[in-house]
Design an enzyme around this catalytic site. Structure first.
Site, mmCIF file in Angstrom:
data_model
loop_
_atom_site.group_PDB
_atom_site.id
_atom_site.type_symbol
_atom_site.label_atom_id
_atom_site.label_comp_id
_atom_site.label_asym_id
_atom_site.label_seq_id
_atom_site.Cartn_x
_atom_site.Cartn_y
_atom_site.Cartn_z
ATOM 1 N NE ARG A 243 -4.172 -1.303 -0.036
ATOM 2 C CZ ARG A 243 -4.270 -2.571 -0.948
ATOM 3 N NH1 ARG A 243 -3.382 -2.495 -2.002
ATOM 4 N NH2 ARG A 243 -5.392 -2.779 -1.113
ATOM 5 C CD GLU A 272 -3.304 3.230 -5.401
ATOM 6 O OE1 GLU A 272 -2.154 2.956 -5.167
ATOM 7 O OE2 GLU A 272 -3.833 2.625 -5.888
ATOM 8 C CG HIS A 290 -3.067 -0.951 -7.445
ATOM 9 N ND1 HIS A 290 -3.554 -0.030 -6.258
ATOM 10 C CD2 HIS A 290 -2.967 -2.058 -6.915
ATOM 11 C CE1 HIS A 290 -3.833 -1.055 -5.178
ATOM 12 N NE2 HIS A 290 -3.449 -2.286 -5.564
HETATM 13 C C1 DGY Z 1 -5.677 -5.798 -3.312
HETATM 14 O O1 DGY Z 1 -6.421 -7.099 -3.485
HETATM 15 O O2 DGY Z 1 -5.707 -5.475 -2.192
HETATM 16 C C2 DGY Z 1 -5.041 -5.225 -4.348
HETATM 17 O O3 DGY Z 1 -4.331 -4.035 -3.992
HETATM 18 C C3 DGY Z 1 -5.963 -5.146 -5.555
HETATM 19 O O4 DGY Z 1 -5.624 -6.129 -6.389
#
Ligand code: DGY
Length: 325
Positions: A243, A272, A290
């Site tokens: 993250r 983001e 991402h």
């Molecule tokens: C998640 O699954 O948390 C990702 O960041 C998106 O695939």
């Protein structure tokens, strides 16, 4: 009996929308209209439709305000993500709403993305690609864009859960030495020879490459700050597919600018899709939008898993298999 109403906040893979439409009175967002960005709009649509379930996705603002405004008809919030940092889980719990995520199915894909970034950062692949596209490549040269090999390097995995362990398995194939940091040491069958560090400073000063796989939220906010960066060896590499909020962007940009950190590879960003502007002018950072779980296979598996959680609660009156909190 009428089918339960399921509100999908985002466009999902075709097979997932088809399954949702088969089993529910599904309110799709097949055009991916951006109403999912507003919690008030999610709650308004849920109320208007009389939704029994909401299938949301990473980044949707399922905060206390949104959850407080949901109609009483909502029994489950299933997120199309493993991360639940966009959901106020205690607020949902207080309203008797189940929250479920999609663990396991995206571990390999996300580790693959971290490995992609690791190679891009170590081998300067982003710089090379930009040079070729810009028509600035004038031929092979003995000293052009020299990077570093991954072979024999010490990979430090911060967060040794499923994704971190998949990355470790891949890295062993590159003959890397695996180090890890987590709240607790894992059993030997999961460790597979990886070296556990009980102390953060000892961990960060022992490695050549840091790959971050921590959950988001306040507990990890700006974890990689100027002090921790200063503990890393000169010439280290930083990768983040967890993250964005776990990185102090100004500190990382300063460390990249001074070459204390050789290169970075980022797939996630604080706030983001906006990026900390300092990254954009730096050659030694590879930036992805991402993409961690973005394979056809994984996104289908995530959708199937999310719908199985919804089915458990709304069709079978059971506990969601991936209930969190
Ligand atoms: C998640 O699954 O948390 C990702 O960041 C998106 O695939």
């Amino acid at each position: 009996m009428p089918k339960p109403v399921l509100l999908l906040t985002r466009r999902l893979p075709d097979a997932i929308e088809a399954r949702a439409a088969r089993d529910y009175d599904a309110r799709l967002n097949s055009a991916d209209e951006p109403w999912y960005r507003e919690g008030t709009e999610i709650a308004r649509r849920a109320a208007e439709a009389g939704a029994a379930g909401i299938l949301c996705a990473a980044g949707d603002p399922m905060n206390a305000g949104t959850i407080g405004a949901l109609p009483d008809s909502v029994k489950i919030i299933a997120t199309f993500s493993v991360g639940t940092d966009h959901i106020d889980v205690p607020a949902a719990k207080a309203r008797g709403i189940t929250v479920a995520n999609t663990p396991e199915v995206l571990s390999f894909a996300t580790a693959e993305c971290a490995f992609t970034l690791m190679l891009m950062a170590a081998r300067r692949a982003g710089e090379g690609e930009r040079m070729v596209r810009a028509g600035k490549w004038d031929g092979w040269a003995p000293t052009q864009l020299m990077g570093v090999t991954l072979e024999g390097k010490r990979l430090g995995i911060a967060g040794f859960g499923r994704i971190g362990r998949e990355l470790a398995a891949m890295a062993r194939g590159f003959r890397m030495e695996i180090h890890y940091r987590d709240l607790n040491r894992v059993p030997p069958d999961l460790e597979q020879g990886a070296i556990f560090h009980a102390e953060e400073r000892d961990f960060l000063s022992s490695i050549d490459i840091l790959s971050m796989h921590m959950p988001g939220g306040e507990a990890t906010r700006r974890w990689l700050n100027a002090e921790r960066l200063s503990w890393m060896r000169p010439g280290s590499i930083v990768i983040n597919t967890g993250r964005g909020g776990s990185v102090d962007d100004a500190a990382l940009v300063a460390a990249l600018s001074s070459d204390h950190i050789r290169a970075a590879g980022l797939d996630v960003y604080d706030g983001e899709p906006k990026l900390f502007p300092g990254y954009l002018g730096l050659a030694n950072v590879a930036l992805l939008p991402h993409l961690g779980s973005a394979t056809l296979e994984t996104r289908d598996a995530m959708g199937q898993r999310a719908l199985s959680n919804v089915d458990a609660v709304l069709l079978h009156g059971k506990k969601a298999p991936d209930a969190v909190g």
